[in-house]
Design a protein around this motif. Structure first.
Motif, PDB file in Angstrom:
ATOM      1  N   THR A  98       0.879  -1.173   0.000  1.00 60.86           N
ATOM      2  CA  THR A  98       0.000   0.000   0.000  1.00 60.86           C
ATOM      3  C   THR A  98       0.904   1.206   0.000  1.00 60.86           C
ATOM      4  OG1 THR A  98      -1.756  -1.181   1.168  1.00 60.86           O
ATOM      5  CG2 THR A  98      -1.807   1.220   1.275  1.00 60.86           C
ATOM      6  N   PRO A  99       1.249   1.725  -1.178  1.00 63.28           N
ATOM      7  CA  PRO A  99       2.210   2.827  -1.223  1.00 63.28           C
ATOM      8  C   PRO A  99       1.678   4.131  -0.633  1.00 63.28           C
ATOM      9  CG  PRO A  99       1.345   2.336  -3.403  1.00 63.28           C
ATOM     10  CD  PRO A  99       0.850   1.261  -2.498  1.00 63.28           C
ATOM     11  N   ASP A 100       0.376   4.322  -0.677  1.00 61.56           N
ATOM     12  CA  ASP A 100      -0.263   5.476  -0.057  1.00 61.56           C
ATOM     13  C   ASP A 100      -1.685   5.069   0.289  1.00 61.56           C
ATOM     14  OD1 ASP A 100      -0.087   6.533  -3.365  1.00 61.56           O
ATOM     15  OD2 ASP A 100      -1.979   5.899  -2.447  1.00 61.56           O
ATOM     16  N   LYS A 101      -2.444   5.987   0.871  1.00 62.91           N
ATOM     17  CA  LYS A 101      -3.778   5.627   1.370  1.00 62.91           C
ATOM     18  C   LYS A 101      -4.773   5.303   0.253  1.00 62.91           C
ATOM     19  CE  LYS A 101      -3.302   8.221   5.683  1.00 62.91           C
ATOM     20  NZ  LYS A 101      -3.864   9.286   6.554  1.00 62.91           N
ATOM     21  N   ARG A 102      -4.398   5.594  -0.987  1.00 63.14           N
ATOM     22  CA  ARG A 102      -5.358   5.417  -2.078  1.00 63.14           C
ATOM     23  C   ARG A 102      -5.208   4.102  -2.826  1.00 63.14           C
ATOM     24  NH1 ARG A 102      -4.059   8.420  -5.965  1.00 63.14           N
ATOM     25  NH2 ARG A 102      -2.027   9.052  -5.166  1.00 63.14           N
ATOM     26  N   ARG A 103      -4.082   3.455  -2.702  1.00 63.75           N
ATOM     27  CA  ARG A 103      -3.820   2.292  -3.544  1.00 63.75           C
ATOM     28  C   ARG A 103      -3.304   1.117  -2.735  1.00 63.75           C
ATOM     29  NH1 ARG A 103       0.677   4.259  -7.265  1.00 63.75           N
ATOM     30  NH2 ARG A 103       1.274   5.370  -5.360  1.00 63.75           N
ATOM     31  N   THR A 104      -3.729  -0.069  -3.091  1.00 60.24           N
ATOM     32  CA  THR A 104      -3.239  -1.306  -2.505  1.00 60.24           C
ATOM     33  C   THR A 104      -3.053  -2.328  -3.610  1.00 60.24           C
ATOM     34  OG1 THR A 104      -4.223  -0.997  -0.319  1.00 60.24           O
ATOM     35  CG2 THR A 104      -3.781  -3.254  -0.985  1.00 60.24           C
ATOM     36  N   TYR A 105      -1.923  -3.022  -3.535  1.00 61.71           N
ATOM     37  CA  TYR A 105      -1.608  -4.061  -4.514  1.00 61.71           C
ATOM     38  C   TYR A 105      -1.303  -5.354  -3.785  1.00 61.71           C
ATOM     39  CZ  TYR A 105      -0.934   0.107  -7.354  1.00 61.71           C
ATOM     40  OH  TYR A 105      -1.107   1.318  -7.991  1.00 61.71           O
ATOM     41  N   TRP A 106      -1.656  -6.458  -4.432  1.00 65.60           N
ATOM     42  CA  TRP A 106      -1.401  -7.787  -3.868  1.00 65.60           C
ATOM     43  C   TRP A 106      -0.631  -8.637  -4.865  1.00 65.60           C
ATOM     44  CZ3 TRP A 106      -2.722  -8.943   1.087  1.00 65.60           C
ATOM     45  CH2 TRP A 106      -3.671  -8.124   1.717  1.00 65.60           C
ATOM     46  N   GLY A 107       0.199  -9.498  -4.339  1.00 66.44           N
ATOM     47  CA  GLY A 107       0.861 -10.489  -5.163  1.00 66.44           C
ATOM     48  C   GLY A 107      -0.089 -11.634  -5.468  1.00 66.44           C
ATOM     49  N   GLN A 108       0.409 -12.590  -6.227  1.00 68.55           N
ATOM     50  CA  GLN A 108      -0.437 -13.695  -6.672  1.00 68.55           C
ATOM     51  C   GLN A 108      -0.595 -14.767  -5.607  1.00 68.55           C
ATOM     52  OE1 GLN A 108       2.729 -13.353  -7.406  1.00 68.55           O
ATOM     53  NE2 GLN A 108       3.688 -15.388  -7.294  1.00 68.55           N
ATOM     54  N   GLY A 109       0.229 -14.744  -4.584  1.00 69.72           N
ATOM     55  CA  GLY A 109       0.160 -15.723  -3.512  1.00 69.72           C
ATOM     56  C   GLY A 109       1.121 -16.877  -3.729  1.00 69.72           C
TER      57      GLY A 109
END
Length: 116
Positions: A98-109
């Motif tokens: 979550t680089p900032d409060k607006r964006r979240t990214y996830w890996g594939q697991g």
């Protein structure tokens, strides 16, 4: 588009160790939140180890003292060293950025299986 590529999962016997890696396509020097989460079938994803603001590290009570979060800023890579693994640690582990409060990214697991 931000990419997170996880690796290092697998099968291990109880008491064994694994190290997970999460390579990011962007700088991880001081993200809002970055960390590892895990999920088992039928359950919600839970936080395992997270770093807040690039400085404060939090661990779930169930892994405190056994798991260690670290990072290599030059390689934009986050690691999770998992020692003394137990069957209850079996799960799919996901990297979150979550680089900032607006964006979240996830890996594939990546699957971690602990059994004898």
């Amino acid at each position: 588009q931000v990419q997170l590529v996880e690796s290092g999962g697998g099968w291990v016997q109880p008491g064994g160790s694994l190290r997970l890696s999460c390579a990011a396509s962007v700088s991880i020097f001081s993200p809002y939140i970055m960390g590892w989460y895990r999920q088992t079938p039928g359950n919600e994803r839970e936080a395992v180890a997270t770093i807040i603001g690039g400085r404060v590290v939090n661990y779930a009570d169930s892994v405190e003292g056994r798991f260690t979060l670290s990072r290599d800023n030059a390689k934009n890579t986050l690691y999770l060293q998992m020692d003394n693994l137990q069957p209850e640690d079996t799960a799919v582990y996901y990297c979150r950025l979550t680089p900032d409060k607006r964006r979240t990214y996830w890996g594939q697991g990546t699957q971690v299986t602990v059994s004898s």
